[in-house]
Design a protein around this motif. Structure first.
Motif, PDB file in Angstrom:
ATOM      1  N   SER A 126       0.819  -1.220   0.000  1.00 36.06           N
ATOM      2  CA  SER A 126       0.000   0.000   0.000  1.00 36.06           C
ATOM      3  C   SER A 126       0.849   1.265   0.000  1.00 36.06           C
ATOM      4  O   SER A 126       0.393   2.330  -0.401  1.00 36.06           O
ATOM      5  CB  SER A 126      -0.940   0.012   1.209  1.00 36.06           C
ATOM      6  N   ALA A 127       2.101   1.131   0.448  1.00 35.33           N
ATOM      7  CA  ALA A 127       2.985   2.299   0.473  1.00 35.33           C
ATOM      8  C   ALA A 127       3.863   2.364  -0.774  1.00 35.33           C
ATOM      9  O   ALA A 127       4.718   3.244  -0.883  1.00 35.33           O
ATOM     10  CB  ALA A 127       3.871   2.260   1.716  1.00 35.33           C
ATOM     11  N   THR A 128       3.663   1.441  -1.696  1.00 35.72           N
ATOM     12  CA  THR A 128       4.482   1.387  -2.908  1.00 35.72           C
ATOM     13  C   THR A 128       3.592   1.600  -4.124  1.00 35.72           C
ATOM     14  O   THR A 128       3.411   0.724  -4.965  1.00 35.72           O
ATOM     15  CB  THR A 128       5.229   0.034  -2.992  1.00 35.72           C
ATOM     16  N   ALA A 129       2.991   2.791  -4.176  1.00 40.00           N
ATOM     17  CA  ALA A 129       2.088   3.118  -5.277  1.00 40.00           C
ATOM     18  C   ALA A 129       2.883   3.466  -6.536  1.00 40.00           C
ATOM     19  O   ALA A 129       4.003   3.978  -6.468  1.00 40.00           O
ATOM     20  CB  ALA A 129       1.196   4.293  -4.888  1.00 40.00           C
ATOM     21  N   ILE A 130       2.278   3.183  -7.675  1.00 41.11           N
ATOM     22  CA  ILE A 130       2.852   3.568  -8.970  1.00 41.11           C
ATOM     23  C   ILE A 130       1.917   4.575  -9.612  1.00 41.11           C
ATOM     24  O   ILE A 130       0.700   4.353  -9.684  1.00 41.11           O
ATOM     25  CB  ILE A 130       3.051   2.345  -9.880  1.00 41.11           C
ATOM     26  N   GLY A 131       2.468   5.688 -10.056  1.00 42.29           N
ATOM     27  CA  GLY A 131       1.664   6.723 -10.694  1.00 42.29           C
ATOM     28  C   GLY A 131       1.760   6.647 -12.203  1.00 42.29           C
ATOM     29  O   GLY A 131       2.586   5.924 -12.763  1.00 42.29           O
ATOM     30  N   GLY A 132       0.883   7.418 -12.858  1.00 41.51           N
ATOM     31  CA  GLY A 132       0.906   7.471 -14.315  1.00 41.51           C
ATOM     32  C   GLY A 132       0.117   8.661 -14.808  1.00 41.51           C
ATOM     33  O   GLY A 132      -0.605   9.306 -14.038  1.00 41.51           O
ATOM     34  N   GLY A 133       0.242   8.944 -16.099  1.00 40.01           N
ATOM     35  CA  GLY A 133      -0.424  10.106 -16.675  1.00 40.01           C
ATOM     36  C   GLY A 133      -1.732   9.777 -17.355  1.00 40.01           C
ATOM     37  O   GLY A 133      -2.294  10.616 -18.059  1.00 40.01           O
ATOM     38  N   SER A 134      -2.226   8.556 -17.198  1.00 34.75           N
ATOM     39  CA  SER A 134      -3.505   8.192 -17.818  1.00 34.75           C
ATOM     40  C   SER A 134      -4.463   7.678 -16.753  1.00 34.75           C
ATOM     41  O   SER A 134      -4.057   7.300 -15.653  1.00 34.75           O
ATOM     42  CB  SER A 134      -3.302   7.122 -18.902  1.00 34.75           C
ATOM     43  N   VAL A 135      -5.725   7.656 -17.090  1.00 36.82           N
ATOM     44  CA  VAL A 135      -6.774   7.241 -16.158  1.00 36.82           C
ATOM     45  C   VAL A 135      -6.605   5.770 -15.788  1.00 36.82           C
ATOM     46  O   VAL A 135      -5.921   5.023 -16.505  1.00 36.82           O
ATOM     47  CB  VAL A 135      -8.173   7.439 -16.782  1.00 36.82           C
ATOM     48  N   PRO A 136      -7.211   5.330 -14.679  1.00 33.03           N
ATOM     49  CA  PRO A 136      -7.210   3.899 -14.369  1.00 33.03           C
ATOM     50  C   PRO A 136      -7.745   3.110 -15.570  1.00 33.03           C
ATOM     51  O   PRO A 136      -8.775   3.459 -16.148  1.00 33.03           O
ATOM     52  CB  PRO A 136      -8.149   3.807 -13.170  1.00 33.03           C
ATOM     53  N   GLY A 137      -7.019   2.086 -15.961  1.00 32.37           N
ATOM     54  CA  GLY A 137      -7.394   1.325 -17.151  1.00 32.37           C
ATOM     55  C   GLY A 137      -6.770   1.867 -18.412  1.00 32.37           C
ATOM     56  O   GLY A 137      -6.907   1.269 -19.478  1.00 32.37           O
ATOM     57  N   GLY A 138      -6.089   3.004 -18.312  1.00 30.05           N
ATOM     58  CA  GLY A 138      -5.392   3.576 -19.458  1.00 30.05           C
ATOM     59  C   GLY A 138      -4.016   2.953 -19.624  1.00 30.05           C
ATOM     60  O   GLY A 138      -3.627   2.029 -18.894  1.00 30.05           O
ATOM     61  N   MET A 139      -3.249   3.475 -20.568  1.00 28.68           N
ATOM     62  CA  MET A 139      -2.013   2.820 -20.955  1.00 28.68           C
ATOM     63  C   MET A 139      -0.971   2.750 -19.842  1.00 28.68           C
ATOM     64  O   MET A 139      -0.353   1.714 -19.619  1.00 28.68           O
ATOM     65  CB  MET A 139      -1.428   3.520 -22.170  1.00 28.68           C
ATOM     66  N   ASP A 140      -0.743   3.855 -19.126  1.00 28.59           N
ATOM     67  CA  ASP A 140       0.273   3.842 -18.070  1.00 28.59           C
ATOM     68  C   ASP A 140      -0.085   2.831 -16.987  1.00 28.59           C
ATOM     69  O   ASP A 140       0.782   2.145 -16.441  1.00 28.59           O
ATOM     70  CB  ASP A 140       0.426   5.241 -17.451  1.00 28.59           C
ATOM     71  N   HIS A 141      -1.377   2.758 -16.663  1.00 23.55           N
ATOM     72  CA  HIS A 141      -1.832   1.787 -15.653  1.00 23.55           C
ATOM     73  C   HIS A 141      -1.634   0.360 -16.163  1.00 23.55           C
ATOM     74  O   HIS A 141      -1.138  -0.518 -15.439  1.00 23.55           O
ATOM     75  CB  HIS A 141      -3.306   2.035 -15.333  1.00 23.55           C
ATOM     76  N   LEU A 142      -2.013   0.112 -17.409  1.00 23.03           N
ATOM     77  CA  LEU A 142      -1.895  -1.236 -17.960  1.00 23.03           C
ATOM     78  C   LEU A 142      -0.438  -1.682 -18.017  1.00 23.03           C
ATOM     79  O   LEU A 142      -0.126  -2.843 -17.755  1.00 23.03           O
ATOM     80  CB  LEU A 142      -2.533  -1.304 -19.347  1.00 23.03           C
ATOM     81  N   VAL A 143       0.462  -0.756 -18.368  1.00 22.59           N
ATOM     82  CA  VAL A 143       1.890  -1.104 -18.420  1.00 22.59           C
ATOM     83  C   VAL A 143       2.394  -1.468 -17.023  1.00 22.59           C
ATOM     84  O   VAL A 143       3.083  -2.482 -16.840  1.00 22.59           O
ATOM     85  CB  VAL A 143       2.713   0.055 -19.012  1.00 22.59           C
ATOM     86  N   ALA A 144       2.039  -0.654 -16.025  1.00 25.71           N
ATOM     87  CA  ALA A 144       2.465  -0.948 -14.650  1.00 25.71           C
ATOM     88  C   ALA A 144       1.925  -2.305 -14.199  1.00 25.71           C
ATOM     89  O   ALA A 144       2.660  -3.116 -13.600  1.00 25.71           O
ATOM     90  CB  ALA A 144       1.979   0.155 -13.712  1.00 25.71           C
ATOM     91  N   ALA A 145       0.656  -2.568 -14.495  1.00 28.11           N
ATOM     92  CA  ALA A 145       0.043  -3.843 -14.107  1.00 28.11           C
ATOM     93  C   ALA A 145       0.701  -5.009 -14.835  1.00 28.11           C
ATOM     94  O   ALA A 145       0.957  -6.069 -14.250  1.00 28.11           O
ATOM     95  CB  ALA A 145      -1.458  -3.800 -14.408  1.00 28.11           C
TER      96      ALA A 145
END
Length: 328
Positions: A155-174
């Motif tokens: 919970s303390a190791t969040a990853i940020g991105g410049g797109s909405v949840p489900g967007g490209m930055d999120h999908l890449v991190a996942a």
């Protein structure tokens, strides 16, 4: 193994070509097309716009195409331009539309009713890999460090991105965390609507790492603001030769945000071939290299059936991941 890549010859660009209805002039033995009209599904200044105009600049500058024209048609997350090209197919044989990964994501989520199969696939031309970065003063120096921090306190190791949840930055991190043996659903993702806000979050510790495009990561690293701890390329990229790939670090995943060109449905085969010929020849010109280097693009060239196979593979990987994350 998770793999999202444009196959074969690695070359990047973005070109929309428009064929004139007459036979192209070949007086100089060089020109492939008289003209090209680029349809751009977004506004001026975006990635699609830059890709189309940069491709047109190179094609005309190299003498492969006589003239290039451009039309911006924003709306519906790119759906307006796709619908226009489909509905007016017969009068748009001289038009090429630029697009990229969102044509896959947004058709999967139903943002628009069409998908790439409704168009004529011409060629994928350029790409931008993804990268995971951390702040310059972060104790994290590798993906192993990030994974260790995540294991210690997810919970303390969040990853940020410049797109909405489900967007490209999120999908890449996942995708990266899943390939590293973690549950993608457990990854805390925080979206930001601007790069400055994401950088502030990195520096404050609100997020442990940032998922972003490789070219943006290179700019931030050169400015001394971040360290690149992983790149989603199969091999190291010259623009940041010290940055390790995910695969080097035992994380078997690759991803590229491709950009490429599409024609109207049922575009005649001879016209498709001329578009593909012009784009293939473009890569060997100094005019293209100048455009590519200026934009920090990676050359990724996938034509015809290879382009289709790539898109179908990407659709499956992204679709499976989006289902797991609850976005489909």
């Amino acid at each position: 193994m998770t793999t999202l890549k444009l196959g074969r010859r690695a070359l990047i660009g973005a070109a929309v070509a428009a064929l004139s209805f007459g036979a192209p002039a070949m007086a100089d033995g060089h020109k492939v097309l008289d003209s090209i009209h680029f349809l751009i599904p977004g506004g001026a200044g975006g990635g699609w716009d830059g890709t189309a105009r940069g491709t047109g600049e190179a094609l005309t500058g190299a003498g492969l195409v006589g003239t290039a024209s451009y039309e911006n048609m924003s709306g519906g997350g790119g759906g307006k331009a796709i619908g226009y090209l489909i509905e007016n197919a017969e009068s748009n044989h001289g038009t090429l539309m630029v697009n990229s990964t969102p044509i896959v994501i947004r058709s999967l989520t139903g943002v628009f009713p069409h998908n790439f199969r409704d168009l004529t696939l011409v060629a994928g031309t350029i790409g931008d890999y993804a990268a995971i970065v951390v702040g310059k003063d972060s104790p994290i120096n590798s993906m192993a460090d990030l994974l260790a921090a995540y294991d210690a306190d997810p919970s303390a190791t969040a990853i940020g991105g410049g797109s909405v949840p489900g967007g490209m930055d999120h999908l890449v991190a996942a995708m990266v965390m899943e390939a590293a043996g973690k549950d993608a659903l457990g990854v805390k993702y925080i979206p930001y609507d601007a790069g400055g806000k994401a950088m502030a979050a990195l520096l404050s510790g609100e997020i442990a790492a940032l998922s972003t495009g490789f070219s943006e990561a290179v700019d931030l690293a050169k400015a001394g603001e971040v360290k690149i701890i992983g790149v989603t390329a199969d091999e190291r990229v010259a623009a940041a030769a010290d940055a390790m790939t995910m695969k080097e670090q035992g994380i078997d995943t690759s991803f590229v945000n491709w950009r490429g060109f599409f024609g109207a449905p049922d575009l005649p085969g001879d016209k498709v071939a001329m578009y593909q010929d012009a784009l293939a020849k473009m890569y060997d010109t100094p005019e293209w290299e100048a455009v590519r280097a200026r934009n920090g693009w990676v050359n990724i060239h996938n034509s015809g059936d290879d382009f289709r196979a790539f898109l179908e593979g990407q659709e499956k990987v992204i679709g499976d991941l989006m289902k797991k994350l609850g976005f489909l």
